[in-house]
Structures are given as C-alpha cells and as structure tokens.
Design a protein around this motif. Structure first.
Motif, PDB file in Angstrom:
ATOM      1  N   TRP A  13     -80.112   6.204  21.886  1.00  6.30           N
ATOM      2  CA  TRP A  13     -78.884   5.407  21.816  1.00  6.30           C
ATOM      3  C   TRP A  13     -77.784   6.181  21.106  1.00  6.30           C
ATOM      4  O   TRP A  13     -76.644   6.222  21.556  1.00  6.30           O
ATOM      5  N   VAL A  14     -78.149   6.781  19.992  1.00  5.62           N
ATOM      6  CA  VAL A  14     -77.156   7.556  19.244  1.00  5.62           C
ATOM      7  C   VAL A  14     -76.630   8.694  20.109  1.00  5.62           C
ATOM      8  O   VAL A  14     -75.418   8.904  20.200  1.00  5.62           O
ATOM      9  N   GLY A  15     -77.536   9.390  20.738  1.00  5.42           N
ATOM     10  CA  GLY A  15     -77.115  10.494  21.590  1.00  5.42           C
ATOM     11  C   GLY A  15     -76.201  10.033  22.715  1.00  5.42           C
ATOM     12  O   GLY A  15     -75.190  10.673  23.023  1.00  5.42           O
ATOM     13  N   ASP A  16     -76.537   8.909  23.306  1.00  3.54           N
ATOM     14  CA  ASP A  16     -75.759   8.407  24.432  1.00  3.54           C
ATOM     15  C   ASP A  16     -74.419   7.816  24.009  1.00  3.54           C
ATOM     16  O   ASP A  16     -73.484   7.759  24.803  1.00  3.54           O
TER      17      ASP A  16
ATOM     18  N   ARG B 161     -68.756   6.787  21.689  1.00  4.60           N
ATOM     19  CA  ARG B 161     -68.178   5.478  21.395  1.00  4.60           C
ATOM     20  C   ARG B 161     -67.927   5.294  19.903  1.00  4.60           C
ATOM     21  O   ARG B 161     -67.202   4.395  19.500  1.00  4.60           O
ATOM     22  N   THR B 162     -68.569   6.097  19.095  1.00  5.49           N
ATOM     23  CA  THR B 162     -68.334   5.988  17.660  1.00  5.49           C
ATOM     24  C   THR B 162     -66.923   6.440  17.353  1.00  5.49           C
ATOM     25  O   THR B 162     -66.330   7.216  18.099  1.00  5.49           O
ATOM     26  N   ALA B 163     -66.428   5.919  16.266  1.00  2.00           N
ATOM     27  CA  ALA B 163     -65.048   6.211  15.918  1.00  2.00           C
ATOM     28  C   ALA B 163     -64.839   7.704  15.720  1.00  2.00           C
ATOM     29  O   ALA B 163     -63.724   8.185  15.837  1.00  2.00           O
ATOM     30  N   GLY B 164     -65.952   8.382  15.436  1.00  2.00           N
ATOM     31  CA  GLY B 164     -65.687   9.682  14.922  1.00  2.00           C
ATOM     32  C   GLY B 164     -66.547  10.834  15.344  1.00  2.00           C
ATOM     33  O   GLY B 164     -66.447  11.297  16.438  1.00  2.00           O
ATOM     34  N   ALA B 165     -67.300  11.312  14.447  1.00  2.00           N
ATOM     35  CA  ALA B 165     -67.980  12.585  14.553  1.00  2.00           C
ATOM     36  C   ALA B 165     -66.960  13.667  14.276  1.00  2.00           C
ATOM     37  O   ALA B 165     -67.295  14.725  13.787  1.00  2.00           O
TER      38      ALA B 165
ATOM     39  N   VAL C  13     -72.586   8.555  21.128  1.00  3.89           N
ATOM     40  CA  VAL C  13     -71.777   9.297  20.162  1.00  3.89           C
ATOM     41  C   VAL C  13     -70.300   9.165  20.499  1.00  3.89           C
ATOM     42  O   VAL C  13     -69.454   8.994  19.621  1.00  3.89           O
TER      43      VAL C  13
ATOM     44  N   GLY D 110     -74.851  13.539  24.177  1.00  8.04           N
ATOM     45  CA  GLY D 110     -75.305  13.987  22.875  1.00  8.04           C
ATOM     46  C   GLY D 110     -76.782  14.321  22.838  1.00  8.04           C
ATOM     47  O   GLY D 110     -77.614  13.438  22.911  1.00  8.04           O
TER      48      GLY D 110
ATOM     49  N   GLY E 120     -66.431   4.288   9.226  1.00  8.70           N
ATOM     50  CA  GLY E 120     -65.805   5.381   9.968  1.00  8.70           C
ATOM     51  C   GLY E 120     -66.465   5.615  11.316  1.00  8.70           C
ATOM     52  O   GLY E 120     -65.796   5.998  12.281  1.00  8.70           O
ATOM     53  N   ASP E 121     -67.742   5.373  11.383  1.00  4.43           N
ATOM     54  CA  ASP E 121     -68.453   5.531  12.652  1.00  4.43           C
ATOM     55  C   ASP E 121     -68.168   4.371  13.600  1.00  4.43           C
ATOM     56  O   ASP E 121     -68.486   4.440  14.780  1.00  4.43           O
TER      57      ASP E 121
END
Lengths: 130, 130
Positions: free
Chosen positions: A112-115, A119-123, A117, B16, B75-76
């Motif tokens: 999920w995180v990999g897919d 959509r997250t505000a950042g990185a 990323v 990702g 932030g994420d």
DNA sequence: CAGTATCCGCCATGATACTG
DNA sequence: CAGTATCATGGCGGATACTG
C-alpha cells in the motif's frame, strides 16, 4: 476499528497491549517495524532466499544490519535459518509459519505504501522529520 | 504472496518499490513503521484524540516525539490537525481518509503482534538485538 | 559465501525548561 | 493545554577489515 478491542487489551495486561510502555509487544513491534525488519520480512514473504540474495535484493542494507535484523527476527521466531553446513557455506532463510502469519499482514501494508506514495503529501516535504 | 506483484513493482520505477534504496516510499515507510508512528496511527484509528489524550494514552512517548511524529504524519497527509483557536488551546487530531486506509492495514498488524507476543520465541530473549 | 569484529559518526530520542 | 527550544546522549546504522 471498535474501541472495545483496544480497551479489552488495555484492561488485560496478560495479553500484549502495545500502548503500555512496559509491554513486551513493544519490543517485537520494534523488530517488525524496524527500518530493515519490514523489508526483510517482505523479501522473505516472496520466497526463501540466501544471505547474498537478500543482501543484493534489499538495496542499501549493510552486512551488519542484515545479520542483526535476521538474528532478531530469527530470535522472535519469524525467520528460519538453515545452514547447509557445506563449504563454501550456503545458508537459506525463510519464514516460519508464525512469520508467514505476520508477513501476510505486513506485505499488504508495504504494498500500500509503495502504491500510494504519490498520494502522500510529500516524500519531498519529508526530507527530515526534525 | 505472488512474486509477480513485487517483480512488477521492481520493473516499474515510477511506482514505489521499497526495495530500491532511492525510492521515496522508504521515507514514508520509515514514518509509518517508526517506533511511535505506528502507535500514533493505531491510537487515532480508534478515535480522534486531543494532544493530551494522545500523550497519556501512548505511554512513554515524550512531548518532543509526539509533536515530531504528529507533524511527520500530518506532512504525509495521514493525520489531520484541527486547532480550535481558543484559549486555553484545544487541538484535535484525527485520521484523514488516506490515513484511514493506512490504519486499516496497520491496526490488524499491531493487534496481531499484541495478541501473539506469547507465541514469539522471545521478548525475553530479545533484550537487545545487538 | 556467509558471516563476525571493530570503530565511529550522527541522528533519533529523551529530559528539561520555557511560552502563548 | 498544547506545544517549542535547547541540550545531552546512546545506540542505530554504515564502512571496513578480517575469518572459517
């Protein structure tokens, strides 16, 4: 997620309530969710792998951290280490049944995180948390 | 867990792949699986909570780490911070829809660890991984 | 090949003090 | 109440060298 679930755990010290500071589950949780632990478990969830394979597959992991992580997870009973006893050595790592249970929960999370990323505000905005 | 899933990710740098050392998902994964991040998310998965509630609920967390963790997750895009703007201050934290998705994956994991600590080889044997 | 041993830097973490 | 600022530290994690 019903509150009663957590409250039951809270009320029952015999089980593991991760919100309690003295709970052993904190330790295991730290292994599982450690920087490399999660990747090692995910890697082994795909297939059993040899030391060198893991080292190459999980990019950026040092020998020290790979050994340390594997030993911690082996100690937890999540990972099985099988040495062929030959020379040159050959050692295979795989998930135990317990580790498989865990990985079945963990892998979807990693995926999920990999897919998501993107959509997250950042990185980008996340350079550092400090 | 089918290998093809991971291999597809491996072959597609645009998504990702956490196994790549330069992948942004590593950063988010570190937030999510950080010592306190997982507990904060799990706590908020139960219900929205105020700062002080979180501080008391998640035993052992320092003010600094709570603030830091909350800001990282905010932030994420996983956590929503709502300040009442009153005095004395009142700030509520809750999960965003994205955070809810994540928590739905994370909470079962935390619960499993809590429930199965007893089945792990250790927690005694695990004093330190070093 | 599959590790272990050692040294070391740096950052995550924690404790304390202070503030709007 | 809800934080921020500052300081101190320890251990996580990396690099390198060595071994069975």
């Amino acid at each position: 997620m019903s509150d009663s679930i957590w409250q039951a755990i809270h009320a029952e010290p015999a089980s593991g309530n991760p919100f309690s500071s003295n709970c052993p589950s904190r330790v295991v949780l730290d292994h599982v969710t450690s920087k490399w632990g999660v990747l090692v478990l995910a890697a082994l969830a795909e297939s059993p792998r040899r030391w060198g394979e893991l080292h190459r597959y999980i990019e950026g992991i040092s020998e020290k951290m790979l050994a340390q992580t594997l030993r911690a997870l082996e100690g937890d009973g999540f990972v099985l280490r099988e040495s062929a006893g030959t020379v040159p050595p050959r050692v295979d790592y795989s998930l135990t049944p317990l580790g498989r249970e865990l990985a079945d929960l963990l892998v979807p999370l990693v995926r999920w995180v990999g897919d998501n990323v993107g959509r997250t505000a950042g990185a980008e905005a996340l350079g550092r948390t400090a």
